[in-house]
Design a protein around this motif. Structure first.
Motif, PDB file in Angstrom:
ATOM      1  N   GLY A   1     -14.340  12.580   7.163  1.00  0.00           N
ATOM      2  CA  GLY A   1     -14.699  10.426   6.773  1.00  0.00           C
ATOM      3  C   GLY A   1     -13.891   9.882   7.496  1.00  0.00           C
ATOM      4  N   ILE A   2     -12.371  10.096   6.497  1.00  0.00           N
ATOM      5  CA  ILE A   2     -11.156   8.887   7.191  1.00  0.00           C
ATOM      6  C   ILE A   2     -11.051   8.977   8.296  1.00  0.00           C
ATOM      7  CG2 ILE A   2      -8.898   9.344   6.408  1.00  0.00           C
ATOM      8  CD1 ILE A   2      -9.022  10.293   3.629  1.00  0.00           C
ATOM      9  N   LEU A   3     -11.309   9.542   9.016  1.00  0.00           N
ATOM     10  CA  LEU A   3     -10.340   9.920  10.596  1.00  0.00           C
ATOM     11  C   LEU A   3     -11.605   9.010  11.444  1.00  0.00           C
ATOM     12  CD1 LEU A   3      -9.213  13.038  11.766  1.00  0.00           C
ATOM     13  CD2 LEU A   3      -8.305  11.217  11.056  1.00  0.00           C
ATOM     14  N   ILE A   4     -13.271   9.296  10.680  1.00  0.00           N
ATOM     15  CA  ILE A   4     -13.853   8.493  11.711  1.00  0.00           C
ATOM     16  C   ILE A   4     -14.557   7.284  11.045  1.00  0.00           C
ATOM     17  CG2 ILE A   4     -16.735   8.424  11.166  1.00  0.00           C
ATOM     18  CD1 ILE A   4     -16.983  11.648  11.534  1.00  0.00           C
TER      19      ILE A   4
ATOM     20  N   GLY B   1       0.676  -1.304  -0.611  1.00  0.00           N
ATOM     21  CA  GLY B   1       0.087   0.354   0.082  1.00  0.00           C
ATOM     22  C   GLY B   1       0.750   1.728   0.282  1.00  0.00           C
ATOM     23  N   ALA B   2       0.127   2.570   0.073  1.00  0.00           N
ATOM     24  CA  ALA B   2       0.895   3.686  -0.021  1.00  0.00           C
ATOM     25  C   ALA B   2       0.225   4.502   1.610  1.00  0.00           C
ATOM     26  CB  ALA B   2       1.253   4.164  -1.495  1.00  0.00           C
ATOM     27  N   ILE B   3       1.563   5.335   1.697  1.00  0.00           N
ATOM     28  CA  ILE B   3       0.510   6.948   2.912  1.00  0.00           C
ATOM     29  C   ILE B   3       1.125   7.852   1.464  1.00  0.00           C
ATOM     30  CG2 ILE B   3       0.122   8.111   4.688  1.00  0.00           C
ATOM     31  CD1 ILE B   3       1.518   4.977   5.862  1.00  0.00           C
TER      32      ILE B   3
ATOM     33  N   VAL C   1     -15.198  17.456   4.247  1.00  0.00           N
ATOM     34  CA  VAL C   1     -16.220  16.576   4.603  1.00  0.00           C
ATOM     35  C   VAL C   1     -15.022  15.080   3.944  1.00  0.00           C
ATOM     36  CG1 VAL C   1     -17.679  14.525   3.291  1.00  0.00           C
ATOM     37  CG2 VAL C   1     -18.211  17.214   3.733  1.00  0.00           C
ATOM     38  N   TYR C   2     -13.953  15.230   2.834  1.00  0.00           N
ATOM     39  CA  TYR C   2     -13.305  13.964   2.527  1.00  0.00           C
ATOM     40  C   TYR C   2     -12.523  13.560   4.115  1.00  0.00           C
ATOM     41  CZ  TYR C   2      -9.201  11.464   0.561  1.00  0.00           C
ATOM     42  OH  TYR C   2      -8.668  10.285   0.778  1.00  0.00           O
ATOM     43  N   PRO C   3     -11.622  14.474   4.408  1.00  0.00           N
ATOM     44  CA  PRO C   3     -10.023  13.872   5.968  1.00  0.00           C
ATOM     45  C   PRO C   3     -11.325  14.177   6.636  1.00  0.00           C
ATOM     46  CG  PRO C   3     -10.129  16.785   4.986  1.00  0.00           C
ATOM     47  CD  PRO C   3     -11.518  15.956   3.798  1.00  0.00           C
TER      48      PRO C   3
ATOM     49  N   LYS D   1      -9.504   4.679   6.635  1.00  0.00           N
ATOM     50  CA  LYS D   1      -9.378   3.646   4.674  1.00  0.00           C
ATOM     51  C   LYS D   1      -8.650   3.194   4.384  1.00  0.00           C
ATOM     52  CE  LYS D   1      -9.686   6.372   0.594  1.00  0.00           C
ATOM     53  NZ  LYS D   1      -9.045   7.028  -0.480  1.00  0.00           N
ATOM     54  N   GLY D   2      -8.827   2.008   3.866  1.00  0.00           N
ATOM     55  CA  GLY D   2      -7.583   1.612   3.320  1.00  0.00           C
ATOM     56  C   GLY D   2      -6.647   0.878   4.275  1.00  0.00           C
ATOM     57  N   ALA D   3      -5.633   1.369   4.053  1.00  0.00           N
ATOM     58  CA  ALA D   3      -4.616   0.791   5.998  1.00  0.00           C
ATOM     59  C   ALA D   3      -4.697   1.654   6.929  1.00  0.00           C
ATOM     60  CB  ALA D   3      -2.756   0.378   5.193  1.00  0.00           C
ATOM     61  N   MET D   4      -5.086   2.539   6.963  1.00  0.00           N
ATOM     62  CA  MET D   4      -5.154   3.602   7.583  1.00  0.00           C
ATOM     63  C   MET D   4      -6.706   3.207   8.725  1.00  0.00           C
ATOM     64  SD  MET D   4      -6.167   7.913   7.946  1.00  0.00           S
ATOM     65  CE  MET D   4      -6.747   8.295   9.451  1.00  0.00           C
ATOM     66  N   PRO D   5      -6.414   3.269  10.057  1.00  0.00           N
ATOM     67  CA  PRO D   5      -7.299   2.339  11.096  1.00  0.00           C
ATOM     68  C   PRO D   5      -8.682   4.471  11.241  1.00  0.00           C
ATOM     69  CG  PRO D   5      -5.134   3.308  11.927  1.00  0.00           C
ATOM     70  CD  PRO D   5      -5.144   2.909  10.941  1.00  0.00           C
ATOM     71  N   PRO D   6      -9.670   4.115  11.232  1.00  0.00           N
ATOM     72  CA  PRO D   6     -10.399   4.860  12.149  1.00  0.00           C
ATOM     73  C   PRO D   6     -10.111   5.339  13.018  1.00  0.00           C
ATOM     74  CG  PRO D   6     -11.811   2.968  12.618  1.00  0.00           C
ATOM     75  CD  PRO D   6     -10.132   2.622  11.590  1.00  0.00           C
ATOM     76  N   MET D   7      -9.988   6.771  13.437  1.00  0.00           N
ATOM     77  CA  MET D   7      -9.462   7.748  14.909  1.00  0.00           C
ATOM     78  C   MET D   7     -10.519   7.583  15.875  1.00  0.00           C
ATOM     79  SD  MET D   7      -5.985   8.106  14.463  1.00  0.00           S
ATOM     80  CE  MET D   7      -5.851   7.021  13.233  1.00  0.00           C
ATOM     81  N   SER D   8     -11.955   7.256  15.131  1.00  0.00           N
ATOM     82  CA  SER D   8     -12.862   7.748  16.437  1.00  0.00           C
ATOM     83  C   SER D   8     -12.875   7.075  17.819  1.00  0.00           C
ATOM     84  CB  SER D   8     -13.815   7.824  15.933  1.00  0.00           C
ATOM     85  OG  SER D   8     -14.713   6.047  14.677  1.00  0.00           O
TER      86      SER D   8
ATOM     87  N   ALA E   1       1.434  11.633   1.135  1.00  0.00           N
ATOM     88  CA  ALA E   1       1.165  12.484   1.530  1.00  0.00           C
ATOM     89  C   ALA E   1       0.210  13.546   2.606  1.00  0.00           C
ATOM     90  CB  ALA E   1       2.347  13.527   1.324  1.00  0.00           C
ATOM     91  N   LEU E   2       0.609  13.835   3.196  1.00  0.00           N
ATOM     92  CA  LEU E   2      -0.854  15.515   3.821  1.00  0.00           C
ATOM     93  C   LEU E   2      -0.385  16.121   3.142  1.00  0.00           C
ATOM     94  CD1 LEU E   2      -1.931  14.143   7.195  1.00  0.00           C
ATOM     95  CD2 LEU E   2      -3.085  13.802   5.145  1.00  0.00           C
ATOM     96  N   ALA E   3       1.439  16.575   2.910  1.00  0.00           N
ATOM     97  CA  ALA E   3       2.065  18.401   2.636  1.00  0.00           C
ATOM     98  C   ALA E   3       1.481  18.859   1.177  1.00  0.00           C
ATOM     99  CB  ALA E   3       3.520  17.926   2.763  1.00  0.00           C
ATOM    100  N   ARG E   4       1.552  19.506   1.163  1.00  0.00           N
ATOM    101  CA  ARG E   4       0.213  20.578  -0.217  1.00  0.00           C
ATOM    102  C   ARG E   4      -0.374  18.880  -0.415  1.00  0.00           C
ATOM    103  NH1 ARG E   4       3.296  24.367  -0.366  1.00  0.00           N
ATOM    104  NH2 ARG E   4       5.942  24.328  -0.048  1.00  0.00           N
ATOM    105  N   ASP E   5      -1.991  18.521   0.253  1.00  0.00           N
ATOM    106  CA  ASP E   5      -2.828  17.761  -0.629  1.00  0.00           C
ATOM    107  C   ASP E   5      -3.672  18.603  -0.626  1.00  0.00           C
ATOM    108  OD1 ASP E   5      -4.216  15.637  -0.847  1.00  0.00           O
ATOM    109  OD2 ASP E   5      -3.899  15.270   1.781  1.00  0.00           O
ATOM    110  N   ARG E   6      -4.063  18.706  -1.635  1.00  0.00           N
ATOM    111  CA  ARG E   6      -5.505  19.103  -2.253  1.00  0.00           C
ATOM    112  C   ARG E   6      -6.695  18.546  -2.241  1.00  0.00           C
ATOM    113  NH1 ARG E   6      -2.044  19.934  -7.012  1.00  0.00           N
ATOM    114  NH2 ARG E   6      -1.970  22.442  -7.212  1.00  0.00           N
ATOM    115  N   ASN E   7      -6.665  16.952  -1.597  1.00  0.00           N
ATOM    116  CA  ASN E   7      -7.731  16.376  -1.274  1.00  0.00           C
ATOM    117  C   ASN E   7      -7.785  16.706   0.350  1.00  0.00           C
ATOM    118  OD1 ASN E   7      -8.095  15.073  -3.118  1.00  0.00           O
ATOM    119  ND2 ASN E   7      -5.998  12.871  -2.082  1.00  0.00           N
ATOM    120  N   LEU E   8      -7.426  17.823   0.618  1.00  0.00           N
ATOM    121  CA  LEU E   8      -7.624  18.264   1.904  1.00  0.00           C
ATOM    122  C   LEU E   8      -8.884  19.616   1.767  1.00  0.00           C
ATOM    123  CD1 LEU E   8      -4.878  18.409   4.149  1.00  0.00           C
ATOM    124  CD2 LEU E   8      -6.560  16.476   4.282  1.00  0.00           C
TER     125      LEU E   8
END
Ligand code: HEM
Length: 80
Positions: free
Chosen positions: A25-28, A6-8, A21-23, A31-38, A10-17
């Motif tokens: 949703g990912i924390l809640i 997989g790949a992680i 709603v997108y980030p 996504k993929g190999a990232m565990p929920p932070m909730s 970068a959050l630097a200069r990340d237009r997805n931010l």
């Protein structure tokens, strides 16, 4: 060449931010190999870390993400 397990991204200069709603949703949900932070962060903490990431590392999305933004997207599931 492959990318291994997989790949992680970068959050630097990340237009997805740009759209909160997108980030959120990912924390809640994770996504993929990232565990929920909730289970680890409450909504105020998730809002704070996303506001931080969105205004640092070359990101300049000035509008803060609030606790109520996180709670709204978390839906009816109770979050402290
Ligand atoms: C508060 C801590 C964290 C924040 C704010 C955060 C934030 C994010 C965001 C916003 C993305 C999406 C990036 C994009 O698509 O442009 C992402 C993806 C990812 N994160 Fe995290 N993350 C955190 C913790 C973690 C942890 C602890 C891990 C691993 C143990 C992790 C692993 C990943 C991976 C593997 C992805 C890529 C998911 C995919 O697209 O398949 N993250 N993270």
């Amino acid at each position: 060449m492959g990318s291994g397990a997989g790949a992680i991204p970068a959050l630097a200069r990340d237009r997805n931010l740009a759209d909160p709603v997108y980030p959120i949703g990912i924390l809640i949900k994770g996504k993929g190999a990232m565990p929920p932070m909730s289970d680890m962060l409450n909504p105020a903490q998730m809002a704070a870390v996303l506001t931080y990431v969105r205004t640092n590392f070359g990101n300049d999305y000035r509008q803060p993400i609030t606790e109520s933004d996180v709670k709204r997207l978390a839906g009816p599931k109770k979050m402290e």
